[in-house]
Design a protein around this motif. Structure first.
Motif, PDB file in Angstrom:
ATOM      1  N   ASN A   1      -5.903   3.811   1.086  1.00 22.01           N
ATOM      2  CA  ASN A   1      -6.273   3.949  -0.316  1.00 22.01           C
ATOM      3  C   ASN A   1      -6.202   5.415  -0.735  1.00 22.01           C
ATOM      4  O   ASN A   1      -6.392   6.320   0.081  1.00 22.01           O
TER       5      ASN A   1
ATOM      6  N   ASN B   1       0.791  -1.233   0.000  1.00 20.51           N
ATOM      7  CA  ASN B   1       0.000   0.000   0.000  1.00 20.51           C
ATOM      8  C   ASN B   1       0.820   1.279   0.000  1.00 20.51           C
ATOM      9  O   ASN B   1       0.330   2.333  -0.391  1.00 20.51           O
TER      10      ASN B   1
ATOM     11  N   TYR C   1      -8.425   1.120  -4.500  1.00 14.95           N
ATOM     12  CA  TYR C   1      -8.689  -0.318  -4.465  1.00 14.95           C
ATOM     13  C   TYR C   1      -9.904  -0.644  -5.321  1.00 14.95           C
ATOM     14  O   TYR C   1      -9.882  -1.560  -6.146  1.00 14.95           O
TER      15      TYR C   1
END
Length: 599
Positions: free
Chosen positions: A395, A76, A495
């Motif tokens: 995200n 991430n 995502y």
């Protein structure tokens, strides 16, 4: 899928078939350990002031881990960050199905030479092969960070190619550390949840699974026809296996009974256990480890300093106990922040006059996370930790150009999280436990109803199940019916923008914004710009009325602090349910289905 859970693979005394002594050979941790909580995420925040070793790596070093693999959330924050974090690990890390475009990213497998002591005290050598696997979708889900730097391969294909090679190099035992869940549907290439298929690869002797937040073995979940999933003995496709939930909820233990004959090891028996960290009888969690607590003192202090920073004020509570049965102020706040940021980004562009919608999901809404896995922020001051609770993933904000037809299917995918509830149904469980709450998108800027008398259009993994099903009714924008040809901008997260959760993976031409600003930062900025937060009023969605029908929702006991909201839904508290949840009875001919029905 969340950080901090682990597994221990142990061997029972071998030689001459005698089973007399348990010997921990190598504890292993894998997948989503480096992201997912403020204490972990400060390592990627340049303004946090933290420059030390990652706290999860510190803990693993204290526990003397022998091997690990990665999960999708390890990516991430990008490869440079991940490489720095792993450099402090005292154990090797393997990943078989990800490669750099210019070479190997991590070793595809490991060979660990260990000694095992038999019942008579004699020591014997054993070579353990370790193969690590991660969902291949990671290169799409974190495309903004990874770009074209990584190439992903099918997990099952990689296993079939490498397991024979590992055996040729002398492995007596091969263990798959597979960050993947259990999908009992038809097999297909590039499966996200392929534990069954990996366990069936010839030569795999044991499997440690993850990713999907499931617990295995679980006595409350029946096995599948044909025995592919056998909770009674803890096997997947006949292979000893374990999966330890998420968020540190369980310790997965796999005991193997081994026999050595003519220089070769064979498994003669096993025991698989997902052991809860918190006692089901007393509700008391295991005591913290003193050595790890000392090692993490500085990290903990730094995290508290960061997360206690004030950012705003909320005149009303923000929670997710009822986010699966109607509009949630917590979700409306996130959607409002995304909408505001996207409008700023599109100002002066060719898309500025298109209507903007915003999509988010209740990331913490019980389910496999248990009765404490909910957002629960009281009215009053808001701090940075509250923003992390409202939006737990790193995200980034993305903007998609979508048609009315795709928008409707997007909502059908979201509505597939509910069980079918016909007109005469009484007390049916509302939620399909196979579809997590973080796959239930709520889209603001619209009004719509969800008709649960219809079958779900999509299966839990996202595949079409009933193509003709239409649960979404009365879909309107600005009071007008949405047409298939209408065009919108949808503010969502990275995502989801790249197909995460079984949603459409749109072509690059439809991704009109793919920035690197985290949604959590967008949310913090939105809150700070106001004297107090005020999520937009009104009703986005409700259930279609079904006279006489009712459902049961299991939610956290904290919902009892919100009596007015329960009354507004016509909910009846039925008392405690399984695993500490509260059971609510919800009639589909009362307030639950009448809210917003003037749209």
């Amino acid at each position: 899928m969340r950080p901090g859970y682990g597994h221990t693979l142990r061997y029972l005394g071998a030689a001459r078939g005698a089973i007399t002594r348990r010997q921990p050979i190598f504890p292993t941790c894998y997948g989503d350990a480096l992201q997912g909580s403020p204490v972990a995420d400060i390592t990627a925040d340049p303004q946090s002031g933290w420059t030390g070793v990652h706290p999860a790596i510190l803990a693993m070093n204290c526990l003397a881990y022998d091997a690990a693999t990665l999960g999708n959330h390890e990516f991430n924050f990008g490869l440079p960050w991940l490489t720095r974090m792993l450099s402090a690990a005292r154990h090797p890390v393997t990943c078989a199905n990800l490669k750099l475009t210019c070479g190997r990213f991590l070793p595809p497998y490991l060979l660990l030479d260990r000694m095992i002591r038999s019942h008579d005290g004699e020591k014997h050598p054993i070579r353990i092969g370790i193969i690590g696997l991660v969902p291949p979708q990671v290169t799409s889900w974190d495309h903004l960070h990874l770009g074209d730097r990584l190439i992903s391969e099918d997990m099952v294909k990689a296993s079939r190619e490498l397991v024979p090679r590992i055996r040729e190099e002398g492995a007596d035992l091969i263990v798959a550390l597979a960050h993947t869940g259990i999908d009992t549907g038809p097999a297909h290439p590039f499966m996200e949840n392929a534990a069954l298929q990996i366990a069936a690869v010839p030569g795999v002797d044991a499997l440690l699974a993850g990713h999907s937040h499931q617990i295995f073995p679980d006595s409350t979940v029946p096995g599948t026809d044909g025995g592919a999933v056998d909770s009674a003995i803890g096997t997947l496709s006949g292979t000893p296996a374990v999966m330890a939930g998420f968020g540190g909820s369980h310790l997965g233990i796999l005991d193997l009974a081994l026999r050595r004959h003519h220089g070769h090891w064979t498994i003669t028996g096993h025991r698989s256990e997902a052991r809860p960290v918190t006692s089901m009888k007393t509700g008391i969690a295991a005591a913290p480890d003193a050595e790890i607590s000392r090692a993490l003192t500085k990290t903990h202090a730094a995290t508290l300093r960061l997360t206690r920073r004030p950012i705003g004020h909320s005149p009303a509570p923000l929670h997710s106990y009822l986010a699966m049965v109607g509009d949630s102020a917590a979700l409306r706040l996130v959607n409002a922040a995304q909408h505001e940021a996207m409008a700023e980004l599109l100002r002066g562009t060719a898309h500025e006059n298109l209507p903007i919608l915003s999509a988010t999901a209740p990331f913490k809404a019980g389910g496999r996370g248990g009765p404490g896995h909910y957002t629960d922020i009281p009215a009053g001051p808001l701090k940075l930790r509250h923003a992390a609770d409202l939006y737990i993933f790193p995200n980034t904000l993305c903007g998609l150009q979508i048609t009315g037809a795709l928008l409707r299917d997007w909502l059908e995918r979201a509505a597939s999280c509910f069980n079918r509830i016909g007109p005469d149904a009484r007390g049916v469980p509302l939620l399909n436990p196979e579809m997590p709450s973080h796959d239930f998108d709520v889209i603001s800027g619209l009004t719509y109803r969800i008709d649960l008398s219809q079958p779900a259009r999509h299966a839990p993994g996202g595949a079409l199940a009933s193509p003709g099903a239409t649960r979404i009714r009365d879909l309107r924008h600005a009071g007008k019916p949405v047409r298939a040809s209408d065009v919108f901008i949808l503010a969502t997260n990275s995502y989801r923008a790249y197909g995460g959760g079984g949603y459409p993976d749109l072509p690059d031409t439809e991704r009109i914004h793919t920035g690197k600003t985290q949604v959590r930062d967008v949310l913090v900025r939105h809150i700070r710009s106001r004297s107090q937060v005020a999520p937009p009023a009104g009703v986005t969605w409700s259930f279609a009325s079904q006279p006489g029908a009712s459902a049961i929702l299991e939610t956290g006991p904290g919902v009892r602090r919100h009596a007015a909201e329960l009354a507004a839904l016509g909910a009846t508290d039925l008392g405690g349910g399984s695993g500490g949840f509260v059971r609510l009875h919800l009639p589909f001919d009362g307030p639950l289905a009448s809210r917003g029905n003037d749209n």
